[in-house]
Design a protein around this motif. Structure first.
Motif, short mmCIF file in Angstrom:
data_model
loop_
_atom_site.label_atom_id
_atom_site.label_comp_id
_atom_site.label_asym_id
_atom_site.label_seq_id
_atom_site.Cartn_x
_atom_site.Cartn_y
_atom_site.Cartn_z
N MET A 1 108.19 60.68 -3.91
CA MET A 1 107.44 62.13 -4.09
C MET A 1 106.42 62.43 -2.65
O MET A 1 106.16 63.52 -2.45
N TYR A 2 105.64 61.25 -2.56
CA TYR A 2 104.95 61.40 -1.49
C TYR A 2 105.78 61.33 -0.59
O TYR A 2 105.21 62.35 0.53
N TYR A 3 106.93 60.41 -0.03
CA TYR A 3 107.54 60.81 1.30
C TYR A 3 108.56 62.23 1.45
O TYR A 3 108.27 62.91 2.08
N ILE A 4 108.82 62.20 0.26
CA ILE A 4 109.16 63.73 0.51
C ILE A 4 108.67 64.71 0.71
O ILE A 4 108.43 65.76 1.25
N THR A 5 107.47 64.89 0.10
CA THR A 5 106.45 65.85 0.11
C THR A 5 105.63 65.75 1.33
O THR A 5 105.67 67.11 2.61
N LYS A 6 105.57 64.52 1.91
CA LYS A 6 105.02 64.55 3.28
C LYS A 6 105.57 65.13 4.10
O LYS A 6 105.29 66.45 5.21
N PHE A 7 106.80 64.59 4.62
CA PHE A 7 108.31 65.27 5.35
C PHE A 7 107.99 67.20 5.11
O PHE A 7 107.97 67.71 6.06
N VAL A 8 108.32 67.31 3.71
CA VAL A 8 108.13 68.95 4.01
C VAL A 8 107.11 70.16 4.26
O VAL A 8 107.30 70.90 5.07
N ILE A 9 106.02 69.27 4.20
CA ILE A 9 104.79 69.63 4.61
C ILE A 9 105.00 70.03 6.62
O ILE A 9 104.42 71.30 6.85
N LYS A 10 105.29 68.85 7.24
CA LYS A 10 104.59 68.41 8.42
C LYS A 10 106.06 69.94 8.53
O LYS A 10 105.73 70.62 9.27
N ARG A 11 107.39 69.86 8.14
CA ARG A 11 107.98 70.46 8.29
C ARG A 11 108.11 72.00 8.44
O ARG A 11 108.76 73.08 9.18
N TYR A 12 108.08 72.42 7.34
CA TYR A 12 108.42 74.01 6.61
C TYR A 12 106.80 74.31 6.33
O TYR A 12 106.77 75.79 6.27
#
Ligand SMILES: Cc1cc2nc3c(=O)[nH]c(=O)nc-3n(C[C@H](O)[C@H](O)[C@H](O)COP(=O)(O)O)c2cc1C
Length: 231
Positions: free
Chosen positions: A198-209
């Motif tokens: 969940m940490y890696y998914i969220t990191k990606f989503v927050i950076k991107r979106y």
């Protein structure tokens, strides 16, 4: 050990009795400091679903006056205890659900707190369907990054503990005391795989979106979560 204990039943009945047995056993292992919160008194306003806490620091919650001392106790505690009866076919009490709604911003997908990755938690549920009441709480705590989450459902078919046959009372008490002994002994372990994922998914989503300047991007940046895993 410092504990924050959330009592989810509107009455001091079966769940309170089970919780007291559990805490009594924990006390036998050494000095314990307990911050008790009785629901719904400790948080009498329902979450309005405004989502201000997802887009701003928690002080923006319309019920911040109630949430702040709860959050403080959660942060200070080594261990958290959530106790609730099974209400309404497949869930926890409304007071407990309301508490978890108000703490939704602690989710890994929003603004997780580094302190949560150090803690352990125990969930106690009572009632015929106590097992199904426990599941969403355990899931919610893992989703907030709690290092280890344990639970015990006391399956009981009667509204009053003392009316259970003495042998069953003794069995329940034994199970609670054993669970408390094990809980005290638990040390911090590696993060759950679900936490890491969940940490890696969220990191990606927050950076991107969400992007720079937005919230919770700012929060993640300030905390250094983009650069280094907080657990
Ligand atoms: C509003 C309400 C709803 C309940 N719903 C259920 C239910 O769906 N299934 C169940 O097994 N017990 C249900 N119960 C019974 C309680 O879960 C059970 O008696 C529990 O041990 C009470 O805990 P307490 O004494 O701490 O309040 C319900 C009780 C209340 C007050």
């Amino acid at each position: 050990m410092k504990l924050a204990v959330f009592h989810g039943s509107p009455r001091k009945g079966n769940t309170y009795k089970a919780t007291q047995i559990f805490l009594d056993q924990i006390n036998k292992h050494g000095e314990t400091q307990i911050a008790d919160f009785f629901l719904p008194e400790a948080l009498p306003e329902f979450c309005t679903g405004c989502q201000l806490c997802f887009a701003n620091p928690p002080e923006y919650c319309p019920h911040a006056g109630y949430v702040a001392p709860i959050l403080e106790a959660v942060m200070q505690a080594d261990a958290l205890v959530f106790a609730t009866p099974h209400h309404g076919v497949s869930s926890m009490s409304a007071g407990m659900k309301n508490l978890l709604d108000h703490l939704g911003f602690l989710a890994l997908t929003v603004t997780p707190k580094a302190e949560m990755f150090e803690k352990k938690a125990f969930v106690i549920t009572t009632g015929t369907g106590s097992a199904s009441a426990k599941k969403p709480i355990v899931k919610g705590l893992k989703y907030k990054g709690v290092n280890r989450v344990y639970a015990l459902s006391i399956r009981m078919f009667i509204h009053k503990w003392e009316l259970m046959p003495p042998a069953k009372q003794a069995r329940c008490e034994k199970a609670l005391r054993r669970a408390a002994d094990r809980f005290v002994a638990v040390k911090k372990r590696h993060a759950y795989l679900s936490t890491i994922g969940m940490y890696y998914i969220t990191k990606f989503v927050i950076k991107r979106y969400i992007g720079k300047g937005g919230y919770p991007y700012r929060y993640w940046e300030e905390k250094g979560y983009f650069a280094k895993r907080p657990f």
